[in-house]
Design a protein around this motif. Structure first.
Motif, PDB file in Angstrom:
ATOM      1  N   GLN A   1      -6.913   4.159  -3.315  1.00  0.00           N
ATOM      2  CA  GLN A   1      -6.965   2.736  -3.669  1.00  0.00           C
ATOM      3  C   GLN A   1      -5.741   1.980  -3.159  1.00  0.00           C
ATOM      4  O   GLN A   1      -5.782   0.756  -3.045  1.00  0.00           O
ATOM      5  CB  GLN A   1      -7.103   2.555  -5.183  1.00  0.00           C
ATOM      6  N   PHE A   2      -4.670   2.697  -2.830  1.00  0.00           N
ATOM      7  CA  PHE A   2      -3.510   2.029  -2.226  1.00  0.00           C
ATOM      8  C   PHE A   2      -3.938   1.227  -0.999  1.00  0.00           C
ATOM      9  O   PHE A   2      -3.422   0.143  -0.743  1.00  0.00           O
ATOM     10  CB  PHE A   2      -2.436   3.044  -1.804  1.00  0.00           C
TER      11      PHE A   2
ATOM     12  N   LYS B   1      -4.495  -4.149   1.283  1.00  0.00           N
ATOM     13  CA  LYS B   1      -5.305  -5.158   1.976  1.00  0.00           C
ATOM     14  C   LYS B   1      -5.359  -6.454   1.164  1.00  0.00           C
ATOM     15  O   LYS B   1      -5.223  -7.551   1.714  1.00  0.00           O
ATOM     16  CB  LYS B   1      -6.711  -4.618   2.227  1.00  0.00           C
ATOM     17  N   LEU B   2      -5.560  -6.352  -0.149  1.00  0.00           N
ATOM     18  CA  LEU B   2      -5.551  -7.546  -1.007  1.00  0.00           C
ATOM     19  C   LEU B   2      -4.200  -8.255  -0.925  1.00  0.00           C
ATOM     20  O   LEU B   2      -4.141  -9.483  -0.823  1.00  0.00           O
ATOM     21  CB  LEU B   2      -5.832  -7.168  -2.462  1.00  0.00           C
TER      22      LEU B   2
ATOM     23  N   THR C   1      -5.093   2.074 -13.577  1.00  0.00           N
ATOM     24  CA  THR C   1      -5.544   1.011 -14.464  1.00  0.00           C
ATOM     25  C   THR C   1      -4.848  -0.253 -13.973  1.00  0.00           C
ATOM     26  O   THR C   1      -3.668  -0.219 -13.620  1.00  0.00           O
ATOM     27  CB  THR C   1      -5.183   1.325 -15.926  1.00  0.00           C
ATOM     28  N   LYS C   2      -5.588  -1.343 -13.922  1.00  0.00           N
ATOM     29  CA  LYS C   2      -5.068  -2.568 -13.319  1.00  0.00           C
ATOM     30  C   LYS C   2      -5.153  -3.732 -14.306  1.00  0.00           C
ATOM     31  O   LYS C   2      -6.141  -3.861 -15.022  1.00  0.00           O
ATOM     32  CB  LYS C   2      -5.880  -2.911 -12.065  1.00  0.00           C
ATOM     33  N   PHE C   3      -4.113  -4.569 -14.298  1.00  0.00           N
ATOM     34  CA  PHE C   3      -4.061  -5.752 -15.156  1.00  0.00           C
ATOM     35  C   PHE C   3      -3.833  -6.978 -14.274  1.00  0.00           C
ATOM     36  O   PHE C   3      -2.867  -7.014 -13.508  1.00  0.00           O
ATOM     37  CB  PHE C   3      -2.914  -5.640 -16.162  1.00  0.00           C
ATOM     38  N   LEU C   4      -4.701  -7.973 -14.404  1.00  0.00           N
ATOM     39  CA  LEU C   4      -4.554  -9.216 -13.652  1.00  0.00           C
ATOM     40  C   LEU C   4      -3.883 -10.245 -14.553  1.00  0.00           C
ATOM     41  O   LEU C   4      -4.285 -10.441 -15.702  1.00  0.00           O
ATOM     42  CB  LEU C   4      -5.924  -9.721 -13.190  1.00  0.00           C
TER      43      LEU C   4
ATOM     44  N   LYS D   1     -12.603  -0.390  -7.870  1.00  0.00           N
ATOM     45  CA  LYS D   1     -11.972  -0.456  -6.550  1.00  0.00           C
ATOM     46  C   LYS D   1     -11.335  -1.831  -6.352  1.00  0.00           C
ATOM     47  O   LYS D   1     -11.861  -2.848  -6.835  1.00  0.00           O
ATOM     48  CB  LYS D   1     -13.008  -0.178  -5.474  1.00  0.00           C
ATOM     49  N   PRO D   2     -10.210  -1.882  -5.643  1.00  0.00           N
ATOM     50  CA  PRO D   2      -9.516  -3.165  -5.442  1.00  0.00           C
ATOM     51  C   PRO D   2     -10.420  -4.277  -4.903  1.00  0.00           C
ATOM     52  O   PRO D   2     -10.306  -5.421  -5.345  1.00  0.00           O
ATOM     53  CB  PRO D   2      -8.408  -2.805  -4.446  1.00  0.00           C
ATOM     54  N   GLU D   3     -11.325  -3.950  -3.994  1.00  0.00           N
ATOM     55  CA  GLU D   3     -12.178  -4.998  -3.426  1.00  0.00           C
ATOM     56  C   GLU D   3     -13.094  -5.638  -4.475  1.00  0.00           C
ATOM     57  O   GLU D   3     -13.516  -6.775  -4.325  1.00  0.00           O
ATOM     58  CB  GLU D   3     -12.984  -4.485  -2.229  1.00  0.00           C
TER      59      GLU D   3
END
Length: 158
Positions: free
Chosen positions: A41-42, A47-48, A127-130, A146-148
């Motif tokens: 996922q890196f 890319k993001l 785990t991701k936090f926006l 996934k990041p996309e």
């Protein structure tokens, strides 16, 4: 604590900084690991970051070794791995406890703000936090996300 701006973190260089340095930016805060099934996922994260950094978007990576010891011991080895294999140029921080008794205050705040479907504690790497431009946690994503799949939400908050 009212926003993520209230927290200090340690950069890979060992320098302590405050998240207030990212005020008025959309942040994606991620607990990472170099030897995890989700490590690829890196690539999507980078890319993001490359796509949206000029619009006020930043990713903050926090390596953690709390899930089956899937992180290198040495900070330089972590950074070298991320840069060499995935071209990571977004800010990476020192190894961080993201759960348990030694949990970093930032991750305590994040998990209290967005408990997720499985409860508050982070269950696994990536785990991701926006966080919106006001420093408030607006979304939480599972390690499998996934990041996309996050891109539309990022654009919404930019």
């Amino acid at each position: 604590m009212n926003t993520v701006y209230d927290f200090s973190v340690e950069k890979m260089s060992g320098e302590t900084t405050t998240l207030e340095n990212y005020s008025n930016q959309v942040m994606l805060i991620v607990n990472t690991a170099s030897k995890c099934g989700f490590t690829n996922q890196f690539e999507g994260l980078q890319k993001l970051y490359e796509t949206y950094q000029d619009q006020g978007f930043v990713i903050l990576g926090f390596p953690s070794d709390q899930f089956m010891n899937q992180e290198f011991e040495d900070q330089d080895e972590i950074l070298n791995f991320c840069q060499t294999n995935y071209g990571v140029s977004f800010p990476m921080h020192t190894k961080t406890n993201v759960k348990g008794k030694e949990q970093h205050p930032l991750f305590h705040y994040l998990t209290e703000e967005k408990k997720g479907m499985l409860g508050g504690e982070i269950k696994w790497n990536f785990t991701k936090f926006l966080v919106n431009r006001e420093g408030k946690v607006v979304e939480r994503y599972s390690p499998q996300t996934k990041p996309e799949k996050i891109e539309a939400d990022i654009k919404k908050y930019l």
